[in-house]
Design an enzyme around this catalytic site. Structure first.
Site, short mmCIF file in Angstrom:
data_model
loop_
_atom_site.label_atom_id
_atom_site.label_comp_id
_atom_site.label_asym_id
_atom_site.label_seq_id
_atom_site.Cartn_x
_atom_site.Cartn_y
_atom_site.Cartn_z
N CYS A 155 0.85 -1.19 0.00
CA CYS A 155 0.00 0.00 0.00
C CYS A 155 0.89 1.24 0.00
O CYS A 155 1.85 1.34 0.77
CB CYS A 155 -0.91 -0.01 1.22
SG CYS A 155 -1.96 1.48 1.37
N CYS A 175 -4.66 -0.15 0.18
CA CYS A 175 -5.33 -1.22 0.92
C CYS A 175 -6.81 -0.96 1.02
O CYS A 175 -7.28 0.18 1.01
CB CYS A 175 -4.71 -1.35 2.32
SG CYS A 175 -4.92 0.10 3.36
N HIS A 188 -7.52 2.81 2.81
CA HIS A 188 -6.89 3.85 2.01
C HIS A 188 -7.44 3.89 0.58
O HIS A 188 -7.42 4.95 -0.06
CB HIS A 188 -5.37 3.66 1.99
CG HIS A 188 -4.74 3.97 3.32
ND1 HIS A 188 -3.71 3.23 3.86
CD2 HIS A 188 -5.02 4.95 4.24
CE1 HIS A 188 -3.36 3.75 5.03
NE2 HIS A 188 -4.14 4.78 5.27
N CYS A 289 -14.58 -26.91 -11.86
CA CYS A 289 -13.77 -27.56 -12.89
C CYS A 289 -13.04 -28.78 -12.34
O CYS A 289 -12.73 -29.71 -13.08
CB CYS A 289 -12.78 -26.59 -13.50
SG CYS A 289 -11.75 -25.74 -12.30
N HIS A 773 -7.54 -23.26 -11.97
CA HIS A 773 -8.41 -23.95 -12.93
C HIS A 773 -7.85 -25.33 -13.24
O HIS A 773 -6.63 -25.53 -13.24
CB HIS A 773 -8.51 -23.11 -14.21
CG HIS A 773 -9.45 -23.67 -15.24
ND1 HIS A 773 -10.78 -23.90 -14.97
CD2 HIS A 773 -9.25 -24.05 -16.53
CE1 HIS A 773 -11.36 -24.39 -16.07
NE2 HIS A 773 -10.45 -24.49 -17.01
#
Length: 813
Positions: A155, A175, A188, A289, A773
């Site tokens: 951040c 963040c 933020h 999947c 996946h």
């Protein structure tokens, strides 16, 4: 069915196709059914350019949930409902409040207005569909030269390195707050929006070739960004390759495609679609999947095809009144959908011409939606019942467990995976050994990273990657570790140190080593590459490696040899129990010892408690049934609800006390070797006869789980007085070629040679089994085919070196 539509029995409210409705009537005697049929009106261009309705009959393949995308503006619907009276098949069109009794009218209205059961099973996937953001199309992006590295984010206003969001207007990394995704943050990103008004942000770490998590501060909700690839490329992020380039563009002629996502899915190649029996795709139901890949591999095996699809008429004939809760019915239905070819048909020439004329290339309405199968097979499982991604290997073992518990006829298709492992443990000090055997279904192969053949390249790549990350430059071209398969096989066969080994020869703790060998070789060998491990920070990570998996595999040298001449066995003596001197501490010690040994499954306890049963009764039910799950514990509750101490707290017997009858569920054995009546009642409640239940418990030393497996592998003959029938059954049984058994009490195995051919593998893309996946490659009719959910195509470059789970078939000797 040929006429289309769905018949709903008004007594059980279960749906049937026309080919099964007569059978259901004869079986149950229920004579009132509601016939539902939907007509699709397809709009076609009219002579004046307007849309004219074109009526056609829509078959409601609700049982297999075909991939029919009829929700676009090109279609409208007309629903038709009739009440059908058997046996004369008399039809009454609805609505008809004049001829029908009020109760019948109310029941019909309730069915017609009810929400789809699939929407009830998975409300999140239906009711929380993301909408495209109103800012996506007109989003302004500042040309400020910001380039985002692939890792090392922080951040810009604090030191947080998680829950970070990239603002798609100016490229700032900030963040978020806890309510974005359940993780912490200082807000933020929201403060930045209030200061600048820049509306869209994407969460770093969620970007894949399939999309990313996008949040709209202005609309105050997660949204879809149809132009996300373009918006990310503005900051040098290439979604497809998952790496940053200096100008945000790819040069395919210069940089080879090495991304795991590209290689495994064979991206960029014009793959030829495959149609017909055995080439049917499966819809991804939201990170399902892993299920699709495993089931494609399972139903490519002839034994599973025969057991479920070959027995489909018999399974349907003898299915229970509620087939949605029957494992064999759901397996047969899914197998028929994958193998029949009814849901995998090539487009007609007229449709192709129409697509070209419209300049449209929409995918064909092929494939099946396995919603009911997923709902049943994951019922009661905290992970598989969710929409989160899961480990394909864990699901494979979960499926095998269900196959074992739900026999279909005399053939158990999971026999083809089962093998025996011989474990040899040696005391390093006394040199004495102990041999044990256990059942397994999968060979787990470690990754021998130390044997990489390109170590110099890996070291140089890692140095360049760290330098680029520190300087916030694009990373270098990926270098993947190349591991010889022989090194992984060698690592599997090497001895392993046994932690906390107690030597019965020394009557003390000692150093011990264990080696594993195959006591039998299965018909189909499943090999898992153990790519997932833990880093030094205990965060799971995946080893990105390339292993030269062989098409031909010979593991005959891993055959177990048993006790060898000159070896001396360790004495069969259990470790001593150290009893504290203080009687009060002694009592507490034994109570805790029993609790630790039991390790009550609290998830099963809570499942039962949510049904309204007393908490202590639920704990006792799980305790006395040996942690075999909520369903088995539920049967215990039903059998003991009337007992006076039903809701009393669970009492663990201390040293010297008399154990309650149910305590034998985890190993207590009576002096007369008679199984505890509690355990016999549990097995009988599952539908088995009393005598086989007693015999199974005696044969397995009162181990409830092993007793159930023993019953499944020792089917009771219909007539004990006619042994000739047993021989006839064996001759007609497809499993009659079992070559070896581990005694009359052991599981059935199919032993043979240790030489195998590769016919399939499942690959994983992503950094964790809980994300990414899965894709399946299978060898059919002499060529490789890729199964990527609904997409089934001829494979051009099967990535055999990047697989996660491999399937081998034994070569006949």
């Amino acid at each position: 069915d040929s006429e289309g539509g769905l018949y709903v029995c008004m007594n059980t409210f279960l749906g049937f196709g026309r080919e099964h409705i007569e059978r259901h009537y004869r079986k149950t005697g229920q004579c009132v059914y509601l016939h539902l049929k939907r007509h699709v009106i397809e709009k076609v261009p009219g002579a004046s350019g307007g849309a004219l309705p074109k009526r056609r009959n829509a078959k409601l393949f609700l049982d297999l949930e075909t991939n029919s995308d009829l929700n676009s503006d090109d279609f409208e619907y007309e629903d038709e409902a009739k009440l059908v009276i058997f046996p004369d098949h008399y039809e009454i069109s609805l609505p008809n409040i004049e001829e029908l009794p009020a109760l019948v009218t109310i029941a019909c209205d309730a069915v017609l207005s009810a929400k789809s059961p699939y929407r009830k099973q998975d409300p999140d996937s239906w009711e929380e569909e993301l909408q495209a953001s109103k800012h996506a199309k007109t989003l302004v992006q500042l040309d400020n030269g910001v380039r985002i590295p692939p890792s090392g984010w922080k951040c810009s206003k604090c030191d947080l390195r998680e829950n970070l969001w990239l603002n798609l207007t100016d490229g700032s990394v900030l963040c978020g707050k806890w309510f974005f995704d359940g993780s912490g943050g200082n807000g933020h990103a929201t403060e930045h929006y209030k200061e600048t008004g820049y509306p869209l942000a994407v969460k770093l770490g969620t970007i894949t070739p399939d999309g990313a998590d996008v949040y709209s501060f202005d609309e105050e909700e997660p949204v879809l960004d149809p132009h996300i690839a373009k918006h990310l490329a503005h900051f040098g992020i290439d979604m497809l390759q998952m790496q940053v380039t200096e100008n945000g563009l790819r040069d395919n002629d210069i940089k080879p495609r090495v991304s795991e996502w590209e290689v495994i899915q064979e991206a960029g190649m014009k793959l030829k679609p495959m149609y017909g029996p055995g080439y049917t795709g499966m819809k991804n139901l939201g990170n399902s999947c892993y299920l699709n890949a495993v089931m494609q591999a399972i139903f490519s095996i002839p034994e599973f095809q025969r057991a479920y699809v070959g027995n489909l008429p018999r399974i349907f004939d003898y299915s229970p009144l509620d087939p949605t809760q029957d494992f064999n019915t759901q397996m047969a239905k899914l197998g028929h959908g994958l193998l029949s070819g009814q849901y995998s048909k090539p487009p007609m020439k007229s449709e192709l011409i129409e697509q070209v004329m419209k300049e449209e290339h929409k995918p064909q309405h092929n494939g099946i939606f396995p919603r009911m199968f997923k709902a049943f097979i994951s019922k009661g499982h905290p992970e598989f019942s969710s929409n989160r991604q899961q480990d394909a290997q864990e699901f494979f073992l979960h499926l095998i467990n269900l196959v074992e518990r739900n026999p279909v006829g005399s053939e158990n298709p999971s026999d083809v995976f089962r093998f025996l492992v011989e474990e040899r443990t040696q005391c390093c000090q006394s040199r004495k050994v102990r041999y044990t055997e256990r059942v397994d279904y999968i060979m787990q192969l470690p990754v021998a990273m130390e044997a990489a053949t390109n170590k110099d390249e890996l070291i140089a790549y890692e140095l360049k990657r760290r330098e680029a990350e520190a300087a916030r430059r694009p990373p270098p071209e990926l270098v993947r570790a190349k591991i010889p398969f022989s090194a992984c096989l060698q690592a599997f066969s090497e001895p392993n140190n046994v932690e906390d080994f107690w030597s019965s020869a020394l009557q003390a703790k000692s150093a011990g080593v264990k080696t594993s060998r195959f006591a039998s070789f299965p018909e189909y060998l499943v090999v898992q590459i153990k790519k997932f491990t833990f880093g030094l920070d205990w965060i799971p990570k995946k080893l990105d490696v390339s292993i030269d998996m062989p098409d031909f595999l010979d593991i005959s040298h891993l055959r177990a040899r048993g006790l060898q001449p000159g070896e001396e066995e360790l004495p069969d003596i259990a470790p001593p129990i150290i009893i504290p001197d203080d009687p009060k501490v002694r009592l507490l010690y034994f109570r805790r010892s029993f609790l630790v040994a039991l390790d009550i499954d609290e998830s099963s306890v809570m499942q039962l408690a949510e049904m309204g049963f007393p908490l202590e009764a639920c704990r006792k039910a799980v305790y006395y049934t040996g942690n075999l799950g909520a369903e088995v514990a539920f049967n215990w509750i039903i059998a003991h609800m009337e007992e006076p101490d039903f809701a009393e707290p669970l009492v663990i017997p201390a040293f010297g006390e008399v154990a309650p009858s149910g305590a034998a569920a985890f190993g207590a054995v009576g002096l007369d070797n008679q199984p505890p009546e509690e355990m016999v009642a549990i097995i009988v409640s599952m539908g088995f006869q009393r005598n086989p239940a007693i015999q199974a418990l005696k044969a397995t030393n009162n181990n409830l789980e092993r007793a159930l497996e023993w019953i499944f592998s020792h089917p009771e003959p219909e007539e004990e007085s006619e042994p000739v029938l047993d021989m006839m059954d064996m001759e007609n049984n497809a499993n009659a070629n079992i070559l070896a058994e581990t005694g009359s009490e052991g599981p059935r195995i199919k032993d043979g040679s240790g030489r195998y051919d590769l016919f399939g593998f499942i690959s994983h893309m992503g950094t964790s089994t809980m994300s990414g996946h899965y894709v399946c490659h299978l060898k059919k009719e002499g060529r490789w085919v890729i199964y990527n959910d609904l997409r089934v195509c001829a494979s051009e470059r099967p990535p055999k070196d990047l697989g996660y789970i491999y399937f081998y078939h034994r070569i006949p000797s």
